[in-house]
Design a protein around this motif. Structure first.
Motif, PDB file in Angstrom:
ATOM      1  N   ARG A  61       0.928  -1.275  -0.112  1.00 25.31           N
ATOM      2  CA  ARG A  61      -0.244   0.056   0.044  1.00 25.31           C
ATOM      3  C   ARG A  61       0.847   1.444   0.139  1.00 25.31           C
ATOM      4  N   HIS A  62       0.209   2.193  -0.487  1.00 22.44           N
ATOM      5  CA  HIS A  62       0.888   3.665  -0.387  1.00 22.44           C
ATOM      6  C   HIS A  62       0.709   4.294   0.845  1.00 22.44           C
ATOM      7  N   ARG A  66      -3.812   3.656  -1.053  1.00 27.05           N
ATOM      8  CA  ARG A  66      -4.161   3.127  -2.337  1.00 27.05           C
ATOM      9  C   ARG A  66      -3.232   1.805  -2.366  1.00 27.05           C
ATOM     10  N   VAL A  67      -3.798   1.110  -3.175  1.00 25.77           N
ATOM     11  CA  VAL A  67      -3.177  -0.192  -3.396  1.00 25.77           C
ATOM     12  C   VAL A  67      -1.706   0.201  -4.222  1.00 25.77           C
ATOM     13  N   ALA A  68      -0.555  -0.604  -3.800  1.00 27.34           N
ATOM     14  CA  ALA A  68       0.544  -0.642  -4.347  1.00 27.34           C
ATOM     15  C   ALA A  68       0.660  -2.115  -4.969  1.00 27.34           C
ATOM     16  N   THR A  69       2.043  -1.988  -5.497  1.00 26.94           N
ATOM     17  CA  THR A  69       2.492  -3.537  -6.112  1.00 26.94           C
ATOM     18  C   THR A  69       3.920  -3.731  -5.567  1.00 26.94           C
ATOM     19  N   ARG A  70       4.184  -5.032  -5.707  1.00 21.93           N
ATOM     20  CA  ARG A  70       5.675  -5.447  -5.296  1.00 21.93           C
ATOM     21  C   ARG A  70       6.531  -4.798  -6.282  1.00 21.93           C
ATOM     22  N   ALA A  71       6.195  -4.631  -7.251  1.00 19.32           N
ATOM     23  CA  ALA A  71       6.998  -3.913  -8.563  1.00 19.32           C
ATOM     24  C   ALA A  71       7.593  -2.551  -8.036  1.00 19.32           C
ATOM     25  N   GLU A  72       6.772  -2.000  -7.168  1.00 15.49           N
ATOM     26  CA  GLU A  72       7.156  -0.629  -6.528  1.00 15.49           C
ATOM     27  C   GLU A  72       8.268  -0.529  -5.746  1.00 15.49           C
ATOM     28  N   SER A  91       3.151  -9.342   6.271  1.00 16.44           N
ATOM     29  CA  SER A  91       1.844  -9.365   5.882  1.00 16.44           C
ATOM     30  C   SER A  91       1.609  -8.067   5.197  1.00 16.44           C
ATOM     31  N   GLU A  92       2.346  -7.023   5.355  1.00 18.85           N
ATOM     32  CA  GLU A  92       2.043  -5.584   4.652  1.00 18.85           C
ATOM     33  C   GLU A  92       3.010  -4.623   4.766  1.00 18.85           C
ATOM     34  N   VAL A  93       3.344  -4.269   3.342  1.00 17.15           N
ATOM     35  CA  VAL A  93       4.358  -3.089   3.046  1.00 17.15           C
ATOM     36  C   VAL A  93       3.710  -2.073   2.709  1.00 17.15           C
ATOM     37  N   LYS A  94       3.802  -0.908   3.616  1.00 12.02           N
ATOM     38  CA  LYS A  94       3.347  -0.026   3.338  1.00 12.02           C
ATOM     39  C   LYS A  94       4.545   1.487   3.061  1.00 12.02           C
ATOM     40  N   PHE A  95       4.345   1.965   1.833  1.00  9.29           N
ATOM     41  CA  PHE A  95       5.450   2.804   1.283  1.00  9.29           C
ATOM     42  C   PHE A  95       5.105   4.230   2.014  1.00  9.29           C
TER      43      PHE A  95
END
Length: 100
Positions: A61-62, A66-72, A91-95
């Motif tokens: 997530r950002h 907003r939904v983010a992707t692993r590619a980010e 379980s979650e990575v929030k940028f």
């Protein structure tokens, strides 16, 4: 007499050794390296670096939700990582929000 002192000390050491199992932890830091399997290295705010494993169910997530992707995932990006109860995988990575 010594048995009554040693036994509680051993129990305390054992509890500390397994104290992180079954708990959810959050780590804040900067991504310093990416690995081919999708995992990455995160330098925490205390300066220590940890390996963060991911799985297919890891959510990205950002900061605004907003939904983010692993590619980010990218080196230099700041992130907050929630590690699942197994203590090993995110379980979650929030940028973090981009600096203005």
């Amino acid at each position: 007499m010594h048995k009554f002192i040693v036994l509680p000390l051993l129990l305390l050491v054992a509890l500390n050794a397994f104290g992180h199992a079954g708990e959810v932890h959050k780590y804040m830091g900067t991504i310093t390296a990416l690995h081919d399997d999708g995992s990455f290295m995160l330098q925490k705010t205390d300066g220590k670096t940890i390996h963060v494993a991911v799985k297919k169910t890891t959510v990205y997530r950002h900061a605004d939700g907003r939904v983010a992707t692993r590619a980010e995932l990218a080196t230099g990006k700041r992130a907050v990582v929630t590690v699942s109860k197994d203590g090993k995988t995110a379980s979650e990575v929030k940028f973090a929000a981009a600096k203005k």
